[in-house]
Design an enzyme around this catalytic site. Structure first.
Site, mmCIF file in Angstrom:
data_model
loop_
_atom_site.group_PDB
_atom_site.id
_atom_site.type_symbol
_atom_site.label_atom_id
_atom_site.label_comp_id
_atom_site.label_asym_id
_atom_site.label_seq_id
_atom_site.Cartn_x
_atom_site.Cartn_y
_atom_site.Cartn_z
ATOM 1 C CE LYS A 206 79.802 -42.276 -74.580
ATOM 2 N NZ LYS A 206 79.521 -43.258 -73.521
ATOM 3 N NE ARG A 240 72.387 -42.908 -75.027
ATOM 4 C CZ ARG A 240 73.109 -41.900 -75.540
ATOM 5 N NH1 ARG A 240 74.373 -42.109 -75.912
ATOM 6 N NH2 ARG A 240 72.587 -40.702 -75.678
#
Length: 266
Positions: A206, A240
């Site tokens: 991210k 995840r």
């Protein structure tokens, strides 16, 4: 949870697994590396992404799910979508879990589908939609607002007939969050454990990892593992990630250290 992006424009691996055969090969690699769940998505939800038409999303994900289910019959598959029709077709094709970034809010039919199929659902917190979620997001109390959202969703979904035991919570790292919001969520992750449901955390590659390390998405796996390690130690149940092998090694070390008793001094 290993990520299989069946998209041309994912921020981390866009286009690599767009064809069903490529998606299958990636799925096999992830399972061999130790993935417990495969998360398959056909619409990029990166910041400022445009929505994908229903038929296009179906064309991307359904052949991939059919092929993966055929070759990997026992691995749980989650469908990453907020469209009820895509989720329904994916379940028909062999998927087992609905992973909805909207927390089952964007399409009311998603609630009835989850209830009727009695499948696990991942309820994620997001402010706005992908195309606008990073346009100056603001929170007066990010932890309090996410917790209130989860409480409302749990009440709404269970009242609608969804089994509480089927619900997984995801605080939505990077979805309508500022840099400091992501850090606060991770720092105080244990707060959400008091809601009594499993927590899924998705920090993989991210933007906040890039802000810390200065690296582009494809070089953020080491930084991601820092967030994964922290999340595990704070009680996260599902991670995840894109790099399953690295995450598995990290988990093995943490679990081995935590299981061994140190020497006694006096």
């Amino acid at each position: 949870m290993g990520v299989v992006n069946v998209t041309p424009d994912s921020f981390s691996d866009g286009g690599k697994y767009l064809q069903p055969q490529s998606a299958l090969e990636q799925a096999k690699r992830l399972v061999a590396a130790g993935a417990d769940i495969l998360d398959i998505g056909g619409e990029s939800t990166r910041p400022f992404a445009d929505p994908v038409p229903l038929e296009e999303e179906l064309t991307r994900v359904i052949p991939a799910i059919v092929l993966i289910r055929q070759h990997l019959p026992h691995i749980p598959i989650s469908i990453d979508t907020y469209k009820a029709q895509v989720a329904e077709a994916a379940l028909d094709a062999g998927a087992d879990i609905i992973n909805d970034i909207s927390g089952l809010r964007f399409e009311p039919e998603m609630i009835s589908l989850a209830r009727e199929r009695e499948v696990p659902v991942v309820v994620m917190h997001m402010k706005g939609r992908p195309r606008d979620m990073q346009l100056s997001p603001h929170y007066d109390d990010v932890l309090g607002e996410i917790e209130a959202f989860f409480k409302e969703r749990l009440e709404t979904l269970t009242t609608s007939g969804i089994d509480l035991e089927k619900i997984i919570l995801d605080p939505g790292i990077g979805f309508g969050k500022r840099f400091e919001d992501n850090l606060t969520i991770l720092r105080e992750l244990k707060r959400f454990l008091r809601l009594g449901r499993p927590l899924l955390v998705g920090p993989s590659r991210k933007a906040f990892i890039g802000q810390i390390t200065g690296r582009p998405p494809e070089e953020r796996d080491a930084g991601t593992m820092g967030a994964v390690a922290w999340s595990v130690l704070q009680g996260a149940h599902i991670l995840r990630v894109h790099n399953v092998a690295m995450a598995r090694d990290l988990l093995a070390v943490i679990q081995t250290i935590s299981a061994r008793k140190g020497p006694s001094y006096g």
